[in-house]
Design a protein around this motif. Structure first.
Motif, PDB file in Angstrom:
ATOM      1  N   ASN A 172     129.685  -9.020-111.649  1.00 14.37           N
ATOM      2  CA  ASN A 172     129.826  -8.833-110.199  1.00 14.37           C
ATOM      3  C   ASN A 172     130.740  -9.900-109.604  1.00 14.37           C
ATOM      4  O   ASN A 172     131.288  -9.709-108.520  1.00 14.37           O
ATOM      5  CB  ASN A 172     128.456  -8.913-109.526  1.00 14.37           C
ATOM      6  CG  ASN A 172     127.540  -7.803-110.013  1.00 14.37           C
ATOM      7  OD1 ASN A 172     126.885  -7.938-111.046  1.00 14.37           O
ATOM      8  ND2 ASN A 172     127.521  -6.686-109.295  1.00 14.37           N
ATOM      9  N   ALA A 173     130.857 -11.019-110.294  1.00 14.93           N
ATOM     10  CA  ALA A 173     131.766 -12.074-109.829  1.00 14.93           C
ATOM     11  C   ALA A 173     132.178 -12.937-111.006  1.00 14.93           C
ATOM     12  O   ALA A 173     131.373 -13.201-111.902  1.00 14.93           O
ATOM     13  CB  ALA A 173     131.072 -12.933-108.778  1.00 14.93           C
ATOM     14  N   VAL A 174     133.458 -13.354-110.987  1.00 17.36           N
ATOM     15  CA  VAL A 174     133.949 -14.303-111.995  1.00 17.36           C
ATOM     16  C   VAL A 174     134.270 -15.606-111.270  1.00 17.36           C
ATOM     17  O   VAL A 174     134.983 -15.595-110.257  1.00 17.36           O
ATOM     18  CB  VAL A 174     135.216 -13.762-112.701  1.00 17.36           C
ATOM     19  CG1 VAL A 174     135.794 -14.803-113.642  1.00 17.36           C
ATOM     20  CG2 VAL A 174     134.904 -12.478-113.463  1.00 17.36           C
ATOM     21  N   LEU A 175     133.731 -16.710-111.776  1.00 18.89           N
ATOM     22  CA  LEU A 175     133.978 -18.029-111.175  1.00 18.89           C
ATOM     23  C   LEU A 175     134.862 -18.839-112.123  1.00 18.89           C
ATOM     24  O   LEU A 175     134.528 -18.954-113.313  1.00 18.89           O
ATOM     25  CB  LEU A 175     132.666 -18.799-111.001  1.00 18.89           C
ATOM     26  CG  LEU A 175     131.745 -18.503-109.817  1.00 18.89           C
ATOM     27  CD1 LEU A 175     131.466 -17.027-109.641  1.00 18.89           C
ATOM     28  CD2 LEU A 175     130.448 -19.285-109.948  1.00 18.89           C
ATOM     29  N   ILE A 176     135.940 -19.380-111.610  1.00 19.14           N
ATOM     30  CA  ILE A 176     136.779 -20.240-112.462  1.00 19.14           C
ATOM     31  C   ILE A 176     136.365 -21.687-112.213  1.00 19.14           C
ATOM     32  O   ILE A 176     136.508 -22.215-111.109  1.00 19.14           O
ATOM     33  CB  ILE A 176     138.267 -20.016-112.169  1.00 19.14           C
ATOM     34  CG1 ILE A 176     138.606 -18.569-112.526  1.00 19.14           C
ATOM     35  CG2 ILE A 176     139.136 -20.984-112.969  1.00 19.14           C
ATOM     36  CD1 ILE A 176     140.009 -18.154-112.227  1.00 19.14           C
ATOM     37  N   THR A 177     135.830 -22.308-113.266  1.00 21.64           N
ATOM     38  CA  THR A 177     135.216 -23.622-113.080  1.00 21.64           C
ATOM     39  C   THR A 177     135.887 -24.742-113.890  1.00 21.64           C
ATOM     40  O   THR A 177     135.495 -25.902-113.779  1.00 21.64           O
ATOM     41  CB  THR A 177     133.715 -23.542-113.441  1.00 21.64           C
ATOM     42  OG1 THR A 177     133.563 -22.716-114.593  1.00 21.64           O
ATOM     43  CG2 THR A 177     132.913 -22.939-112.313  1.00 21.64           C
ATOM     44  N   THR A 178     136.861 -24.394-114.729  1.00 21.30           N
ATOM     45  CA  THR A 178     137.640 -25.435-115.428  1.00 21.30           C
ATOM     46  C   THR A 178     139.105 -25.016-115.387  1.00 21.30           C
ATOM     47  O   THR A 178     139.409 -23.826-115.469  1.00 21.30           O
ATOM     48  CB  THR A 178     137.178 -25.579-116.899  1.00 21.30           C
ATOM     49  OG1 THR A 178     135.760 -25.730-116.934  1.00 21.30           O
ATOM     50  CG2 THR A 178     137.797 -26.793-117.572  1.00 21.30           C
TER      51      THR A 178
ATOM     52  N   VAL B   3     136.590 -12.612-107.534  1.00 20.36           N
ATOM     53  CA  VAL B   3     136.921 -13.806-108.328  1.00 20.36           C
ATOM     54  C   VAL B   3     136.848 -15.000-107.391  1.00 20.36           C
ATOM     55  O   VAL B   3     137.434 -14.977-106.302  1.00 20.36           O
ATOM     56  CB  VAL B   3     138.329 -13.697-108.967  1.00 20.36           C
ATOM     57  CG1 VAL B   3     138.767 -15.048-109.538  1.00 20.36           C
ATOM     58  CG2 VAL B   3     138.342 -12.658-110.088  1.00 20.36           C
ATOM     59  N   PHE B   4     136.116 -16.017-107.788  1.00 20.76           N
ATOM     60  CA  PHE B   4     136.014 -17.262-107.018  1.00 20.76           C
ATOM     61  C   PHE B   4     136.769 -18.343-107.788  1.00 20.76           C
ATOM     62  O   PHE B   4     136.345 -18.742-108.876  1.00 20.76           O
ATOM     63  CB  PHE B   4     134.541 -17.650-106.823  1.00 20.76           C
ATOM     64  CG  PHE B   4     133.805 -16.656-105.963  1.00 20.76           C
ATOM     65  CD1 PHE B   4     133.743 -16.819-104.591  1.00 20.76           C
ATOM     66  CD2 PHE B   4     133.212 -15.534-106.538  1.00 20.76           C
ATOM     67  CE1 PHE B   4     133.091 -15.880-103.802  1.00 20.76           C
ATOM     68  CE2 PHE B   4     132.558 -14.601-105.759  1.00 20.76           C
ATOM     69  CZ  PHE B   4     132.493 -14.766-104.378  1.00 20.76           C
ATOM     70  N   ASP B   5     137.883 -18.757-107.208  1.00 19.43           N
ATOM     71  CA  ASP B   5     138.769 -19.670-107.918  1.00 19.43           C
ATOM     72  C   ASP B   5     138.468 -21.118-107.509  1.00 19.43           C
ATOM     73  O   ASP B   5     138.919 -21.587-106.463  1.00 19.43           O
ATOM     74  CB  ASP B   5     140.225 -19.288-107.569  1.00 19.43           C
ATOM     75  CG  ASP B   5     141.232 -20.176-108.270  1.00 19.43           C
ATOM     76  OD1 ASP B   5     140.820 -20.973-109.137  1.00 19.43           O
ATOM     77  OD2 ASP B   5     142.439 -20.076-107.945  1.00 19.43           O
ATOM     78  N   GLY B   6     137.720 -21.788-108.354  1.00 19.14           N
ATOM     79  CA  GLY B   6     137.328 -23.169-108.040  1.00 19.14           C
ATOM     80  C   GLY B   6     138.363 -24.191-108.453  1.00 19.14           C
ATOM     81  O   GLY B   6     138.175 -25.393-108.267  1.00 19.14           O
ATOM     82  N   LYS B   7     139.471 -23.723-109.058  1.00 16.73           N
ATOM     83  CA  LYS B   7     140.429 -24.692-109.587  1.00 16.73           C
ATOM     84  C   LYS B   7     141.868 -24.414-109.176  1.00 16.73           C
ATOM     85  O   LYS B   7     142.801 -25.004-109.739  1.00 16.73           O
ATOM     86  CB  LYS B   7     140.323 -24.701-111.128  1.00 16.73           C
ATOM     87  CG  LYS B   7     139.090 -25.432-111.637  1.00 16.73           C
ATOM     88  CD  LYS B   7     139.203 -26.922-111.343  1.00 16.73           C
ATOM     89  CE  LYS B   7     138.011 -27.721-111.785  1.00 16.73           C
ATOM     90  NZ  LYS B   7     138.213 -29.161-111.529  1.00 16.73           N
TER      91      LYS B   7
END
Ligand SMILES: NC(=O)c1ccc[n+]([C@@H]2O[C@H](COP(=O)([O-])OP(=O)(O)OC[C@H]3O[C@@H](n4cnc5c(N)ncnc54)[C@H](O)[C@@H]3O)[C@@H](O)[C@H]2O)c1
Ligand SMILES: O=c1ccn([C@@H]2O[C@H](COP(=O)(O)OP(=O)(O)O[C@H]3O[C@H](CO)[C@@H](O)[C@H](O)[C@H]3O)[C@@H](O)[C@H]2O)c(=O)[nH]1
Length: 672
Positions: free
Chosen positions: A526-532, A644-648
């Protein structure tokens, strides 16, 4: 008043024994707590004038080591205690660059030592395998033509025979026939016999872990010196008279002064030599350091000790980059360097929050301010906050130092850097939950990246783990994890131990699953988080220079000298690997210099992992271009609405919107 005893040089013979009186810090009186800061707090403000070290502080200096007295005795044997992320790579590079010095890395963790002695190195660091193979296993004689390769071929070895020389006959290295690199004997060893190896050493590097204290006085901010103190005990008992002890670990300011290295009648000179390498770029940082910092006492014996250590680094580091200071400045510099770097990240992250509310774009702001050379462009990437084993603990150590000295405002100023970091990370988690209608029940959330930064398998203080903890509380159906550098089995074990008491892993009936493929991890999420910040996760094409241009540009030949240095040979090795990918597959040994790697036992657990498809060490793969994810494929299999949640800051949202994917990025206005 801190009255330090004046140490008297012992009468025993030793490799570095000094025959002059020394006021160098040796043994503190009484039973000290091993926290210099606690002691400082107990005694009131540090009173430099009252110590026998006052003169050193006053004559504090920052100068290239070339100004030192060069009459230094020859270092033959170095022992590094601590075979971790710092001790392993640092001592390996020292050995690689000093074939005449015997370097032994010791650790109480026998499993770690076994892996260092095998083809399964215990840590992943690009380029580490190349160095270890030569220094640990020795090398064969080999040869090459000292001429730049021609443009029309990408095979570095074969074109070496057909290329044209650009140096003519001017340089020393130009001569008829091939350049011969002589064979090398092994000079890097790994052992669990800590006491024996310390006993044999001229220089003992102490590179053990110094985490934040988790209980007792100063818990949560003071440095836990347990491991460091344990090693100093062994050193005091076993080191040769006159041996030089080097703080490689990051320690509180004034540790050298209070280090309990005491054997009646024996003098040990103590140096501070903090390490500035960063995970993922450790080999480059070590091979081409911005600076090597050596803190010593200003006594003649202290200076000689500093020069002995400087001579080891001078094998490959230009002298003007080897800086010397007094011990306290050196210890404090390490804490300050990390605190200032982290402060920049917290500063830009605080601005990212403003950007999200105003419509400004944090990357554009960072790029504009970074053009000002007074600010500079580095360490201005907004994201989910800094992780890693160093930044937080070193800032907190500085906070504790300030508070212990009664400098509450100073402590509070630096503590804010950590608070902002936590705020930023939690803000990101809240944004995810809010966009998903404030509920994760029945949903699958995928994290791309588990390591604390790219190109490392180091997961200590990874922001990803804290985000997972927050998401877990919302009762998701699944939390999927994929990391290109981390071994899934290791990640699972780690999560299990870090989330003790919770049913976390899928195999135990919990929601967390660790995948070996990004596509499997993202399927139906349901969501992809970019964490690195792995480049592989970007959705823009990699802009690789054409191979022939790269080859021409990077060929380090011709070398000026008849006998190229190890740094030059390594640059040729890398050039040949990059310009001829076939050699990567043929054992990554284009110069045919490697000896056979040590064989593993029948029941080697790491061989089992490799058979299962997991890499346990980085070596030749480092030179393969990293493939980017196919976001077309990923988005096709995402559950709707696709998030998509782009943390980087890796994703171009316009490209994603064409795939029907909504992107929320740190530092940019979104739907939340
Ligand atoms: N990791 C980094 O990137 C980095 C960079 C610069 C400085 N530092 C500093 O370097 C130090 C080491 O960090 P690290 O990341 O290498 O830690 P690490 O945990 O990877 O390695 C430390 C090693 O020391 C060993 N050890 C602990 N006590 C011992 C003892 N009594 N005898 C023998 N071995 C012992 C442990 O078994 C472990 O293998 C820390 O002070 C850290 O702050 C780390
Ligand atoms: O602009 C940036 C740069 C870094 N980071 C994050 O900051 C953390 C730390 O990154 P980095 O400093 O590159 O890695 P470390 O291995 O932690 O290295 C730091 O900590 C080491 C241990 O003390 C020091 O030796 C190094 O000089 C110092 O850079 C990581 O989570 C990064 O993702 C950002 O968010 N934005």
């Amino acid at each position: 008043m801190n009255q330090l005893p004046i140490s008297v040089i012992g009468s025993e013979e030793g490799a570095f024994q000094d025959n002059a009186l020394s006021t160098a810090p040796t043994t503190p009186e009484g039973s000290l707590t091993f926290s210099p800061v606690l002691r400082a707090a107990a005694d009131g403000p540090l009173d430099i004038e009252s110590t026998s070290l006052a003169a050193q502080a006053q004559s504090s200096r920052l100068m290239p080591s070339a100004l030192f007295n060069p009459s230094v005795r020859h270092v033959q044997n170095i022992c590094c205690v601590g075979a971790g992320y710092v001790g392993g790579p640092t001592a390996a590079v020292i050995a690689y660059q000093n074939p005449h010095i015997r370097v032994t890395i010791v650790d109480r963790d026998e499993r770690r030592i076994r892996r260092w002695n095998s083809k399964h190195l215990p840590i992943y660091e690009p380029g580490l395998g190349d160095i270890v193979r030569i220094a640990r296993d020795g090398s064969r004689e080999c040869s090459f033509l000292n001429e730049r390769s021609s443009l029309d071929t990408s095979d570095g070895l074969s074109d070496a025979t057909t290329s044209s020389s650009e140096c003519g006959s001017q340089c020393e290295g130009h001569h008829e026939g091939p350049t011969i690199i002589p064979a090398r004997q092994p000079n890097l060893f790994f052992s669990a016999d800590v006491a024996r190896c310390i006993r044999e050493a001229d220089i003992v590097l102490v590179a053990v872990n110094t985490p934040t204290k988790s209980k007792g006085m100063g818990a949560g901010s003071a440095t836990d010196m347990t491991a460091f103190e344990a090693v100093t005990g062994v050193v005091a008992q076993h080191a040769r008279p006159g041996a030089i002890i080097v703080e490689k670990s990051t320690v509180p300011c004034r540790t050298a002064q209070l280090m309990a290295i005491h054997r009646p009648g024996v003098h040990f000179e103590i140096l501070s030599n903090p390490e500035f390498l960063a995970a993922g770029t450790a080999m480059k940082d070590l091979m081409q350091p911005d600076r090597v910092l050596i803190g010593s006492s200003t006594t003649p014996s202290g200076r000689r000790a500093a020069e002995a250590l400087a001579s080891v680094y001078a094998a490959w580091v230009p002298r003007n980059r080897i800086i010397t200071t007094n011990v306290w400045s050196s210890e404090l510099s390490k804490l300050v360097a990390n605190s200032m770097l982290a402060q920049r990240i917290s500063s830009i992250n605080s601005i990212s929050a403003i950007c999200e509310k105003t419509g400004a774009d944090v990357d554009e702001v960072a790029a504009s301010i970074g053009c000002d050379p007074r600010i500079g462009e580095k360490f201005l990437k907004a994201g989910i906050g800094f992780g890693g084993s160093c930044f937080k603990k070193d800032i907190l150590s500085l906070v504790y130092l300030a508070e212990s000295l009664g400098l509450e405002e100073v402590g509070e100023y630096w503590r804010q850097v950590v608070k902002m970091n936590e705020y930023q990370r939690d803000r990101f988690s809240r944004r995810v939950i809010k966009c998903l209608n404030n509920t994760l029940v029945g949903k699958k959330i995928t994290l791309l990246g588990y390591a604390f930064k790219a190109n490392t398998s180091d997961t200590r203080e990874s922001p990803a783990l804290e985000i997972i903890k927050t998401l877990l509380e919302e009762g998701p159906r699944e939390i999927a994890i994929f990391d290109p550098c981390c071994n899934p089995v290791v990640v699972q074990d780690e999560i299990k131990s870090l989330l003790k008491g919770q049913v976390a892993l899928k195999s135990d009936g919990g929601p967390i699953a660790v995948y070996g493929s990004a596509y499997e991890a993202c399927a139906s999420a349901n969501a992809v988080l970019i964490t690195t910040e792995f480049d592989e996760f970007r959705n823009t094409p990699a802009t690789l220079p054409t191979l022939s241009k790269t080859a021409k540009h990077l060929d380090p030949r011709p070398f000026d000298r008849l006998e190229p240095s190890e740094t030059e040979i390594l640059s040729l090795h890398k050039f040949l690997l990059r310009s001829s990918p076939a050699t990567v597959h043929a054992g990554g040994d284009p110069l045919q210099r490697y000896m056979t790697e040590p064989a593993c036992a029948e029941d080697c657990p790491d061989c089992g992992l490799v058979k299962g498809g997991y890499s346990t060490a980085g070596n030749s793969d480092d030179y393969k271009p990293k493939e980017r994810l196919d976001w077309n494929k990923i988005s096709y299999h995402l559950a709707k609405p696709k998030w998509v949640f782009d943390g980087k800051g890796l994703i171009d949202p316009m490209v994603m919107s064409k795939l029907g994917v909504r992107v929320e990025s740190v530092g940019r206005q979104g739907r939340s």
